[in-house]
Design a protein around this motif. Structure first.
Motif, short mmCIF file in Angstrom:
data_model
loop_
_atom_site.label_atom_id
_atom_site.label_comp_id
_atom_site.label_asym_id
_atom_site.label_seq_id
_atom_site.Cartn_x
_atom_site.Cartn_y
_atom_site.Cartn_z
N PHE B 130 0.83 -1.22 0.00
CA PHE B 130 0.00 0.00 0.00
C PHE B 130 0.86 1.26 0.00
CE2 PHE B 130 -3.30 -2.97 1.65
CZ PHE B 130 -4.15 -2.84 0.56
N THR B 313 -16.24 -11.72 2.90
CA THR B 313 -16.95 -11.29 1.69
C THR B 313 -17.77 -12.44 1.14
OG1 THR B 313 -15.13 -9.79 1.19
CG2 THR B 313 -16.66 -10.26 -0.60
N PHE B 334 -12.48 -11.47 -6.82
CA PHE B 334 -11.14 -11.43 -6.22
C PHE B 334 -10.07 -11.79 -7.25
CE2 PHE B 334 -13.36 -11.88 -2.04
CZ PHE B 334 -12.92 -10.67 -1.53
N ALA B 337 -9.60 -8.73 -9.25
CA ALA B 337 -8.88 -7.74 -8.44
C ALA B 337 -7.38 -8.08 -8.40
CB ALA B 337 -9.44 -7.72 -7.03
N LEU B 341 -4.49 -5.72 -9.74
CA LEU B 341 -3.38 -5.35 -8.85
C LEU B 341 -2.04 -5.57 -9.57
CD1 LEU B 341 -2.81 -4.48 -5.86
CD2 LEU B 341 -2.41 -6.89 -5.40
N TRP B 360 -6.25 6.23 -8.55
CA TRP B 360 -5.62 5.06 -7.96
C TRP B 360 -5.29 5.26 -6.49
CZ3 TRP B 360 -5.82 0.32 -9.76
CH2 TRP B 360 -6.24 0.17 -11.10
N LEU B 363 -8.58 4.58 -4.94
CA LEU B 363 -8.82 3.13 -4.98
C LEU B 363 -8.00 2.41 -3.91
CD1 LEU B 363 -8.96 2.34 -8.81
CD2 LEU B 363 -10.82 2.13 -7.16
N THR B 364 -6.77 2.89 -3.72
CA THR B 364 -5.90 2.27 -2.71
C THR B 364 -6.47 2.46 -1.31
OG1 THR B 364 -4.02 2.80 -4.10
CG2 THR B 364 -3.53 2.18 -1.83
N ALA B 367 -9.44 0.23 -0.96
CA ALA B 367 -9.06 -1.17 -0.73
C ALA B 367 -8.60 -1.37 0.71
CB ALA B 367 -7.95 -1.58 -1.69
N TYR B 370 -11.62 -1.29 2.94
CA TYR B 370 -12.40 -2.52 2.71
C TYR B 370 -11.77 -3.69 3.48
CZ TYR B 370 -14.79 -6.32 0.33
OH TYR B 370 -15.56 -7.42 0.07
N ILE B 371 -10.46 -3.83 3.33
CA ILE B 371 -9.77 -4.97 3.98
C ILE B 371 -9.87 -4.86 5.50
CG2 ILE B 371 -7.48 -5.96 4.41
CD1 ILE B 371 -6.85 -5.39 1.45
#
Lengths: 443, 385
Positions: B130, B313, B334, B337, B341, B360, B363-364, B367, B370-371
């Motif tokens: 990340f 999920t 996934f 995704a 990635l 992006w 989006l990062t 993500a 989300y995680i």
């Protein structure tokens, strides 16, 4: 000279022969007049379905109930109809004169059931493993003896335990003789003071059994292998075991205890004193889980009947309790140390597993109580003490290791901190030198 | 020389020590020279001296990659030590780990560091991913560096997945059963993949031996290859400076990789070591109960934390989405995704001369959120729901 009718002539039969034919016709007609109504009746009611269809409509419950319940009866399910029992030998005729059997008298029930159930050849076609000595056994039971010798028809017969028209296989949980239902089945009579009046036997057996270790196992935990009334009394040959037989009855399951009891020599002594073997200490219907405390209470109550207070033989139980208490305490201590070590994250699962062996030693020691010998109990307890000693050592080692790890971590952390400090100082020194160089070069 | 030395009285010891030091240094120098003549590693000196690390407000993130590398090497070292006792069979695996934890001197420490170190390594790999994404360090000419890095993350995840089963305890057994069931829902190839993973219809001793083979040979070989390329490319292209720093004219100063940056790296590595040792001492790796394939699955089977967001999920998806099996949609998503990635450097390409876009970056962050949320949800949700 004889004359012939044309017909007779034509047929070639003489007059005297015609008379014989006439006689035969008359007799035949007479026979028809007598038999036809009977035949018509037999044709109208030949099969069980016909019994059921009519009996279901009858207002008298005594007559309709059998028809309602019989479809669930094991006999119905293997294809036997009403007339198999009520038809006396399979006759389809309802007339008692022709062999039809109404509700049989109680005294005749064993014989009626035994017609099939005592016939090995007949029973084999349904289940070759079924016993065929139930009726013979029944006549040896208290019930059977009273029925036969005293014509006492109030005693239990086959149908009191296996309700007629609703008989289920013993393995069927709804059966009256399914293990969990047996206390209730026996209790229907034996817990009824009115029925038992004048027989001189108590009516609290089922209540006592229900609260016993066996009763709880069966009725609360659902363990159908637990003993129930018929396990000790027999089923078809139901009778109280004699005083001298108690050891054999209990010994069927509690084999090791029975063998130890035999070795003790007390079996014969108890028999001589009219003491009921195992039941002397453990009671019978209300057998409670045996505890080590019984060693003290029985010393006071049972042993004193023969042994003096200062009698060393009588004091064996107290010595045995001391051994058992020591073993229990040793196991508890080891388990406590290992649990503590495990809670601290130490890997002691092997030691905890090995400690389970102490249960074997405890069980064997408690079995050895029935030898009435402290030395025998001590011998059986010895492996248990070894197990607990090893477990305790491993637990202590684990705790020591835990302390060692903490100390090691402290030393390692100190070492790392020193290294980090050295590195940081080195980095700072480099930065200062770099700054000085930059300053020097700029000036 | 000898007479001179003898006549030097009290100074003899010091002089002798210096001579010894000189002698030792001389021997070492001679050995190095001898090796250099044959290996030629002095050619690396200019490369090491040349490498510089730019210093700016985001420089901290440069240490994360090195930390992940250090933790990987620690895994290799502790893994090799564990191999000495580990027996890769359904009959012996649990017992061998049990023996290692209870009877082998420092066995508990090695396994605990290996277990906790794996978690920390994967965490650092995610942080590195990340941070690189947010600093857009994948831009030209570092596309291959990025792709090898993503490959390394996948290798690390697969290493974690395969290693989890090796103690052969109940939780690992049933978690692996669930984990290997997931690819089985893929159309056509699913059952084939599942059988390849399991070595049969169900998780068994055959699964254990192939997971062991993956864990100790195939995956480490792949990881070493990818690390070699990754580090070589980092060496070739140097550290990437984020666009925000570039916009301000680039980094104002830099430090030498050797020894300044490496010494700072070492401080972090030592701190990581101390932390792992403390965690291992206070919370040694759990062993649990030996796996029993015939036992009922325990309630609340969960994967390792780094798979939790995917697991949660899949749990939340409805049974059917637009006529397609929900689980299949999730696995497909996934999969896509993962491909995206991998291809980020080619998808995030601003026009020449234009400022880098924010898409992006958002989006990062998306993500990451989300995680984190799904992982938290996975642990907070009732295990039997």
């Amino acid at each position: 000279m004889s004359t012939r009718s044309p017909a007779a002539h034509a047929s070639g039969v003489s007059v005297s022969g015609g008379a014989a034919v006439l006689l035969a016709l008359v007799l035949t007609a007479l026979a028809w007049c007598l038999l036809v109504p009977g035949l018509l009746r037999a044709q109208a009611l030949p099969v069980s379905e016909d019994c059921v269809s009519c009996h279901l409509k009858l207002p008298d419950a005594r007559l309709s109930q059998p028809a309602e319940s019989y479809p669930n009866d094991i006999h119905s399910q293997i294809g036997l109809g009403c007339l198999s029992c009520h038809g006396s030998g399979g006759s389809d005729v309802l007339d008692p004169a022709m062999g039809f059997l109404h509700a049989p008298e109680r005294k005749n029930i064993p014989a009626l059931c035994g017609r099939c159930h005592s016939d090995g050849a007949f029973m084999r076609q349904f289940d070759p493993s079924l016993r065929t000595d139930q009726v013979a056994e029944y006549w040896t039971s208290v019930h059977g003896k009273l029925l036969r010798s005293e014509n006492d028809t109030s005693v239990a017969t086959c149908v009191d335990c296996h309700p007629a028209h609703d008989i289920r296989a013993p393995s069927d949980p709804t059966s009256s003789v399914y293990p969990k239902n047996v206390p209730q089945t026996c209790g229907r009579c034996h817990s009824d003071p009115k029925r038992m009046a004048g027989r001189g036997i108590p009516t609290d057996q089922v209540a006592k059994y229900t609260s016993s270790v066996h009763g709880k196992l069966l009725l609360e935990k659902g363990d159908v292998s637990a003993p129930v009334c018929n396990t000790c009394h027999g089923n078809h040959g139901a009778a109280p075991p004699g005083l001298s037989s108690v050891r054999n009855v209990c010994g069927n399951c509690h084999t090791v205890m029975a063998e130890n009891f035999d070795q003790s020599g007390h079996e014969r002594l108890f028999a001589d004193q009219d003491l009921p073997g195992c039941a002397t200490c453990h009671n019978h219907h209300d057998i409670q889980p045996a505890s080590d405390e019984m060693l003290v209470s029985r010393t006071e109550t049972v042993c004193r009947k023969c042994h003096e207070e200062a009698d060393t033989a009588g004091m064996q139980f107290l010595e045995i309790k001391g051994v058992l208490d020591s073993l229990t305490h040793a196991a508890d201590s080891a388990r406590e140390v290992l649990d503590h070590a495990e809670n601290l994250g130490m890997e002691v699962s092997t030691a905890l597993f090995e400690l389970q062996d102490v249960t074997n030693a405890e069980t064997r020691s408690r079995n050895a109580i029935h030898t009435f010998s402290a030395a025998a109990v001590r011998k059986e307890a010895a492996p248990g003490f070894e197990v607990t000693s090893n477990a305790l050592t491993r637990g202590d080692d684990a705790l020591a290791e835990h302390t060692y790890r903490r100390e090691g971590l402290a030393v390692f952390t100190l070492f790392v901190l020193l290294l980090m400090t050295g590195l940081i100082l080195k980095i700072r020194a480099g930065e200062s030198e770099e700054a000085r160089d930059e300053q020097h070069s700029s000036s | 020389m000898a007479a001179n030395g003898e006549g030097n009285g009290g100074g003899r010891g010091a002089a002798g020590g210096t001579t010894e030091a000189r002698g030792l240094r001389g021997v070492v120098a001679n050995v190095i020279a001898w090796l250099d003549d044959r290996v030629g590693f002095s050619a690396l000196k200019p490369l090491i001296k040349k490498k510089e690390v730019p210093i700016h407000k985001h420089s901290f993130w440069y240490y994360i990659g090195g930390m992940a590398l250090f933790l990987f090497l620690l895994q290799v070292a502790t893994g090799i030590m564990l191999l000495i006792y580990y027996r890769p069979s359904a009959e012996g695996a649990f017992e061998s780990v049990q023996f290692l934890m209870s009877d082998v001197r420092f066995g508990w420490l090695i396994r605990s560091i290996h277990s906790w170190g794996a978690n920390l390594m994967i965490f650092m790999a995610f942080v590195h991913l990340f941070s690189v994404m947010l600093m857009k360090a994948y831009r030209k000419p570092r596309e291959l560096t990025w792709m090898t890095g993503v490959g390394l993350l996948f290798a690390a995840l697969f290493l974690g997945f395969t290693g989890y089963l090796l103690p052969w305890n109940t939780l690992a057994f049933f978690a692996t059963r669930v984990g290997t069931e997931i690819p089985g829902v893929l159309p056509v190839v699913g059952p084939f993949f599942r059988e390849i993973l399991r070595g049969g219809d169900d998780v068994s001793g055959a699964t254990l031996t192939r997971f062991f083979a993956f864990h100790v040979s195939f995956l480490p070989a792949v990881a070493f290859g990818l690390i070699g390329i990754h580090v070589l490319l980092v060496q070739k292209h140097g550290m990437s400076v984020p666009p925000s720093v570039e916009a301000q004219g680039g980094a104002k100063r830099s430090i030498k990789f050797f020894p300044q940056f490496l010494m700072r790296d070492l401080v972090g590595w030592l701190a990581a070591m101390a932390m792992l040792a403390a965690v291992a001492a206070f919370w040694p790796a759990h062993l649990g109960v030996k796996a029993d394939p015939f036992a009922a699955a325990p309630a609340g089977i969960r994967p390792e934390w780094y798979f939790m967001f995917m697991f949660q999920t899949l749990k939340l998806l409805p049974a059917e989405i637009l006529g397609i099996e929900g689980e299949l949609v999730g696995i497909g998503a996934f999969g896509i995704a993962g491909v995206i990635l991998f291809l980020v450097p080619f998808l995030d390409r601003p026009k020449p001369g234009a400022k880098p876009g924010k898409l992006w970056t958002y989006l990062t962050y998306g993500a990451m959120v989300y995680i984190i949320v799904l992982t938290w949800w996975g642990y907070a949700a009732s295990p039997t729901n």
